[in-house]
Design a protein around this motif. Structure first.
Motif, PDB file in Angstrom:
ATOM      1  N   TYR A  24       0.798  -1.228   0.000  1.00 33.14           N
ATOM      2  CA  TYR A  24       0.000   0.000   0.000  1.00 33.14           C
ATOM      3  C   TYR A  24       0.829   1.275   0.000  1.00 33.14           C
ATOM      4  O   TYR A  24       0.289   2.368  -0.149  1.00 33.14           O
ATOM      5  N   VAL A  52      -6.923   1.855   2.237  1.00 41.81           N
ATOM      6  CA  VAL A  52      -6.069   1.545   3.387  1.00 41.81           C
ATOM      7  C   VAL A  52      -5.342   2.801   3.873  1.00 41.81           C
ATOM      8  O   VAL A  52      -5.293   3.086   5.076  1.00 41.81           O
ATOM      9  N   PRO A  84      -4.803  -5.824   6.136  1.00 45.94           N
ATOM     10  CA  PRO A  84      -3.402  -5.393   6.256  1.00 45.94           C
ATOM     11  C   PRO A  84      -2.604  -6.417   7.072  1.00 45.94           C
ATOM     12  O   PRO A  84      -3.096  -6.947   8.067  1.00 45.94           O
ATOM     13  N   PHE A  93      -0.984  -5.651   2.223  1.00 43.61           N
ATOM     14  CA  PHE A  93      -2.307  -6.151   2.581  1.00 43.61           C
ATOM     15  C   PHE A  93      -2.734  -7.233   1.610  1.00 43.61           C
ATOM     16  O   PHE A  93      -2.325  -7.262   0.458  1.00 43.61           O
TER      17      PHE A  93
END
Length: 121
Positions: A24, A52, A84, A93
């Motif tokens: 991410y 996220v 995650p 994640f």
């Protein structure tokens, strides 16, 4: 368990349409399985990266000292589950897209938790 094995195990969850392991920080996938014409996992990974990041920023602004266990997005025909990984594994994640009519959300969450526990990145 390596990434390929983890993705295969996630695909074995009833109703799974696709799965991805995503960084991410960059929005890039480390691996995908499934998807196809009905679900572009690269686009989904990039979009869910923003989800996220936004939730992490919100927790920080609220001074909530906790971690995100998972994020669930429900659509009319699908569930999208984002989990995650522990911070010791970096900014990764697991993303699982499920057909809502063929899946059990509780079992899917349990499976992702189990996969996270044995995944070696």
């Amino acid at each position: 368990m390596n990434i390929e094995s983890a993705l295969k195990e996630a695909m074995a969850v009833d109703g799974t349409l696709g799965v991805a392991l995503v960084d991410y920080e960059s929005g890039m996938t480390l691996g995908t399985l499934g998807g196809g014409t009905e679900l572009d996992l690269e686009i989904a990974a990039a979009g869910n990266t923003e989800v996220v990041r936004a939730k992490a920023r919100t927790l920080a602004m609220l001074a909530i000292d906790d971690t995100i266990e998972d994020i669930l997005i429900t659509l009319g025909t699908q569930y999208h589950l984002i989990r995650p990984l522990s911070s010791s594994r970096g900014s990764l994640f697991l993303y699982l897209a499920l057909d809502r009519s063929r899946s059990n959300l509780a079992l899917a969450r349990h499976a992702l938790k189990r996969i996270e526990g044995v995944l070696e990145v």
